[in-house]
Design an enzyme around this catalytic site. Structure first.
Site, short mmCIF file in Angstrom:
data_model
loop_
_atom_site.label_atom_id
_atom_site.label_comp_id
_atom_site.label_asym_id
_atom_site.label_seq_id
_atom_site.Cartn_x
_atom_site.Cartn_y
_atom_site.Cartn_z
CG HIS A 187 -2.04 0.92 1.19
ND1 HIS A 187 -3.30 0.61 1.66
CD2 HIS A 187 -2.13 2.19 0.74
CE1 HIS A 187 -4.11 1.64 1.49
NE2 HIS A 187 -3.41 2.63 0.95
CG HIS A 224 -1.22 6.56 -1.72
ND1 HIS A 224 -2.36 6.39 -2.49
CD2 HIS A 224 -1.53 6.04 -0.50
CE1 HIS A 224 -3.30 5.82 -1.76
NE2 HIS A 224 -2.83 5.59 -0.56
CG LEU A 225 4.90 4.91 -5.79
CD1 LEU A 225 5.46 3.94 -6.84
CD2 LEU A 225 6.02 5.34 -4.85
CG HIS A 282 -10.42 3.26 1.74
ND1 HIS A 282 -9.36 4.10 2.00
CD2 HIS A 282 -11.50 3.82 2.31
CE1 HIS A 282 -9.81 5.13 2.72
NE2 HIS A 282 -11.10 4.99 2.91
CG HIS A 289 -6.09 1.78 5.45
ND1 HIS A 289 -7.45 1.65 5.43
CD2 HIS A 289 -5.77 2.50 4.35
CE1 HIS A 289 -7.93 2.26 4.37
NE2 HIS A 289 -6.93 2.79 3.70
CG ASN A 300 -9.70 7.76 5.00
OD1 ASN A 300 -10.04 6.76 5.62
ND2 ASN A 300 -10.35 8.18 3.93
CG ASP A 323 -2.50 4.65 3.60
OD1 ASP A 323 -2.37 5.00 2.41
OD2 ASP A 323 -3.50 4.95 4.28
N PRO A 353 -5.94 13.92 4.00
CG PRO A 353 -7.38 12.10 3.72
CD PRO A 353 -7.13 13.51 3.24
#
Ligand code: DOR
Ligand code: ZN
Length: 437
Positions: A51, A53-54, A172, A225, A272, A299, A317
């Protein structure tokens, strides 16, 4: 070319020498070309993050495949899964192939794009899951992360497709009807601060629904998450009661931080799902230790300064995670006696690789296995400075905090991606400061 890694402690156990040739761990040889003194260092299989985020394409002011890969390698990772909430959304073969190619060009970690479940993450029309699976990126994980697949019929169809593709749907879990305007965990802290409460039932009701859909369809569900004690209880119960194929992750920040972090009103603590009370944190640590929660996932959510340096309710978030995940797991799980280093290898490498179906990651440190490694100094403490991390963004919730262990070297298929805490590239070494101007 043969490399000897001398006096290293696999899984924190007795010192030995490891030998690497042609990308594999091999039997001892008499005259290695290179010897690296690893006395005092612990070797684990390279970490795998389900998990990340790029932010590429479209969010390059916060992160790129280049800077995010560097942060991952410095954190001990050899594979990451890039979430599709980019701009454009990774809901088509073109976008997932772009992210996958960028990952290959950078070459610091294996970048596996996660495909969106629905077109534009809008929750209504299924994305081209089959086409993404058939693309060179070979997508096997689908998620609308950042948003929930809220409609039960859409989720059911997504699970059916995923089963046919031998893929997993990563949910999610957040019933959006219950979190309209929500800002922080619904409890005394949010009430005192005047922040709109975030009902934990928003997560738990979707987890409960989705394990039922997974049981009905026979498909594989992964819960992103997971953040409450009751969500963990639902998983425990579902597994005991049904033959259900479900896995779950917990983030380092939910293992370490609680909702009281918001008391400084600093949106760096806005995330989040939100940070939860101490009782949830304790339950999540136990659930990770006993296998109810399978793995740790970061995350990692970089944000540009304008998205974080504003009032709480306007802030986006998310928190950085890649370079601090392993030390936070050591603080929360090893120093507390809940896991040993074999356990760390299980939750940070073996389990995520298995969930994602990676054949060459999360493998044992044994002859014949791929040389994907992280070497950790268990005694080298360091202080977190957001500006010194390799990410473009600096929204770490751990600013100024001391971390107990350091990643010293990382190896991907026999090639050093990090040596002595510095990223290695074809054109030389790069410091974190050069990466994040
Ligand atoms: O805090 C979060 N940030 N949670 C998510 O689900 C999405 C992520 C992001 O993309 O920034
Ligand atoms: Zn999410």
């Amino acid at each position: 070319m043969t490399t000897r890694i001398r006096d290293v402690r696999p899984y924190g156990e007795d010192p030995t020498d490891l030998y690497v040739r042609d990308g594999l761990l091999v039997d001892a040889v008499d005259e290695p070309d290179e010897t690296v003194d690893a006395g005092g260092l612990i070797a684990l299989p390279g970490l795998v993050d389900l998990h990340t985020h790029l932010r590429e394409p479209g969010g390059e002011e916060a992160e790129t495949v280049d800077t995010g890969s560097a942060a991952a390698a410095l954190g001990g990772y050899t594979a990451v899964f890039a979430m599709p909430n980019t701009d454009p959304v990774a809901d088509s073969p073109v976008v997932v192939e772009h992210v996958w190619r960028r990952g290959r060009e950078v070459g610091l970690v294996d970048v596996h794009p996660v495909g969106a479940v629905t077109v534009g993450l809008e929750g209504t029309k299924l994305a081209e899951m089959g086409m993404m699976a058939a693309s060179p990126a070979r997508v096997r994980m689908f998620s609308d992360d950042g948003r929930c697949v809220n409609d039960p019929l859409v989720m059911r169809r997504a699970l059916e497709y995923a089963r046919a593709l031998d893929a997993v749907v990563a949910q999610h879990a957040e019933d959006h009807r219950l979190t309209v305007g929500a800002q922080a965990h619904d409890g005394p802290v949010a009430a005192r601060l005047g922040l709109a409460g975030w009902d934990p039932t928003a997560e738990e009701s979707i987890v409960a629904r989705d394990v039922m859909l997974a049981a009905t369809t026979g498909a594989r569900l992964h819960v992103c998450h997971l953040s409450t004690a009751r969500s963990a209880e639902i998983l425990r119960w579902a597994r005991e009661t049904y033959d259900v194929r479900v896995s779950a992750e917990v983030t380092p920040h939910h293992l370490l931080l609680t909702d009281t972090a918001a008391e400084d009103y600093d949106p760096v603590h806005k995330v989040n799902p939100p940070l939860r009370p101490s009782a949830d944190k304790t339950a999540l640590r136990r659930a990770l230790a006993d296998g109810t929660v399978d793995c740790v996932a970061t995350d990692h959510a970089p944000h540009a300064v304008e998205a974080k340096d504003c009032e709480w309710s306007a802030a986006r978030p998310g928190m950085l995670g890649l370079q601090t995940a392993l030390p936070v797991v050591v603080t929360t799980m090893v120093a507390t006696g809940l896991l040993d280093w074999r356990g760390v290898a299980r939750v940070c490498s073996e389990a995520p690789a298995r969930i994602a179906g990676l054949a060459d990651q999360g493998r044992p440190l044994a002859v014949g296995e791929p040389a994907n490694l992280v070497l950790v100094d268990p005694d080298a403490a360091w202080t977190v400075r957001g500006a010194a991390l390799a990410s473009r963004a600096d929204n770490t919730p751990y600013e100024g905090m001391e971390m107990p262990v350091s990643v010293v070297h990382t190896m991907l298929r026999g090639r050093w991606t990090v040596r002595d805490g510095k990223v290695q590239t074809d054109d030389g070494t790069r410091s974190a400061a050069e990466l994040a101007p």
